[in-house]
Design a protein around this motif. Sequence first.
Motif, PDB file in Angstrom:
ATOM      1  N   PRO A 224     -10.162   9.740  -3.855  1.00 44.36           N
ATOM      2  CA  PRO A 224     -11.395   8.949  -3.804  1.00 44.36           C
ATOM      3  C   PRO A 224     -11.225   7.592  -4.487  1.00 44.36           C
ATOM      4  O   PRO A 224     -10.589   7.486  -5.540  1.00 44.36           O
ATOM      5  N   LEU A 225     -11.802   6.566  -3.872  1.00 46.32           N
ATOM      6  CA  LEU A 225     -11.675   5.193  -4.355  1.00 46.32           C
ATOM      7  C   LEU A 225     -13.053   4.600  -4.593  1.00 46.32           C
ATOM      8  O   LEU A 225     -13.958   4.741  -3.759  1.00 46.32           O
TER       9      LEU A 225
ATOM     10  N   ALA B  79      -5.473  -1.069  -1.899  1.00 44.45           N
ATOM     11  CA  ALA B  79      -6.069   0.108  -2.533  1.00 44.45           C
ATOM     12  C   ALA B  79      -6.768   0.979  -1.503  1.00 44.45           C
ATOM     13  O   ALA B  79      -6.660   2.217  -1.539  1.00 44.45           O
ATOM     14  N   ALA B  80      -7.481   0.354  -0.572  1.00 44.11           N
ATOM     15  CA  ALA B  80      -8.175   1.119   0.461  1.00 44.11           C
ATOM     16  C   ALA B  80      -7.182   1.868   1.344  1.00 44.11           C
ATOM     17  O   ALA B  80      -7.402   3.039   1.695  1.00 44.11           O
ATOM     18  N   GLU B  81      -6.082   1.217   1.698  1.00 35.51           N
ATOM     19  CA  GLU B  81      -5.068   1.882   2.522  1.00 35.51           C
ATOM     20  C   GLU B  81      -4.415   3.038   1.775  1.00 35.51           C
ATOM     21  O   GLU B  81      -4.192   4.126   2.335  1.00 35.51           O
ATOM     22  N   ALA B  82      -4.102   2.828   0.503  1.00 35.27           N
ATOM     23  CA  ALA B  82      -3.442   3.868  -0.279  1.00 35.27           C
ATOM     24  C   ALA B  82      -4.371   5.058  -0.499  1.00 35.27           C
ATOM     25  O   ALA B  82      -3.936   6.212  -0.450  1.00 35.27           O
TER      26      ALA B  82
ATOM     27  N   PRO C  20       0.803  -1.224   0.000  1.00 31.88           N
ATOM     28  CA  PRO C  20       0.000   0.000   0.000  1.00 31.88           C
ATOM     29  C   PRO C  20       0.836   1.274   0.000  1.00 31.88           C
ATOM     30  O   PRO C  20       0.440   2.273  -0.606  1.00 31.88           O
ATOM     31  N   ALA C  21       1.995   1.257   0.650  1.00 35.08           N
ATOM     32  CA  ALA C  21       2.852   2.448   0.650  1.00 35.08           C
ATOM     33  C   ALA C  21       3.374   2.743  -0.750  1.00 35.08           C
ATOM     34  O   ALA C  21       3.445   3.904  -1.180  1.00 35.08           O
ATOM     35  N   GLY C  22       3.748   1.693  -1.469  1.00 37.51           N
ATOM     36  CA  GLY C  22       4.217   1.872  -2.833  1.00 37.51           C
ATOM     37  C   GLY C  22       3.119   2.371  -3.754  1.00 37.51           C
ATOM     38  O   GLY C  22       3.358   3.226  -4.625  1.00 37.51           O
TER      39      GLY C  22
ATOM     40  N   LEU D 248      -9.175   6.734  -8.067  1.00 34.61           N
ATOM     41  CA  LEU D 248      -8.682   5.359  -8.070  1.00 34.61           C
ATOM     42  C   LEU D 248      -9.865   4.410  -8.187  1.00 34.61           C
ATOM     43  O   LEU D 248     -10.851   4.541  -7.445  1.00 34.61           O
ATOM     44  N   VAL D 249      -9.789   3.475  -9.131  1.00 34.28           N
ATOM     45  CA  VAL D 249     -10.848   2.478  -9.309  1.00 34.28           C
ATOM     46  C   VAL D 249     -10.245   1.093  -9.139  1.00 34.28           C
ATOM     47  O   VAL D 249      -9.334   0.700  -9.879  1.00 34.28           O
TER      48      VAL D 249
END
Length: 267
Positions: free
Chosen positions: A114-115, A104-107, A74-76, A89-90
């Motif tokens: 927005p995701l 994805a949720a963490e990033a 997630p950090a990357g 982000l999708v």
Amino acid sequence: MSAEAVPGAAGGPAPAQTPGRAPHVLVLGGTTEARRLAEALDGGPYRVTTSLAGRVAAPALPPGGIRIGGFGGPAGLAAWIAGHGVTRLVDATHPFARRMSFHAAEAAAATGVPLLALRRPAWEPVPGDVWHRVPDLAAAAQALPDLGSRAFLTTGRTGLAAFAHLDRTWFLVRSVDPPQPPVPARTHVLLARGPFTLADERDLLRTHRIDVLVTKDSGGSATSPKLTAARETGIPVLMVTRPPTPTHVPEAPTVARALDWLAGAVS
């Protein structure tokens, strides 16, 4: 289109989005819906980059920018989002890509981008189906010997290890690329790329004398004909239940709904 279609797509720094540039949508792909979303966005008021895991040797590439390979957690992913000026982000990964959905949720939380999860609805049994739901591949392997001796295994080539110890079951495995070991000893591999029609699936079950189908609850219409073919012949189905996904992420069941979300998000 190669990774170079997007500056820094293969790694390394890239300039952040500058004012006045088109909104940049990063699609975490690998599904039919991801490709259709990229096609719908191509040529419109968005820049779109589709990220693919790289598990398929020659994937069908969507239009727009392409990025292939992992992000390093997630950090990357958050760093890539920030470095490439991603504004939306999708998550259009496979319903069983549990780790990527949580990354994805963490990033998204870390970057404030927005995701949306573009996730096709799960399958539901209809009259005539003989489904046996199991929580994971290990449970499917445990239940399989009691249901049949000639299995059509459609759980993905990376999941074959869970069945490798079953030496009395004959397996038919259909895959775009050859599977890597370990695989069950009695395995016939059919290299093919879908989608497959109902006539294709009827012929396959008949030709290989399949008496049990093992599959994941992927949902969608692209791979559902095999369920219809199994229903028609009374073949039992071992259905692996979907893993949990982040509960706080909004979801869209179709590409059209995802486009509505994007239009509202950038207006």
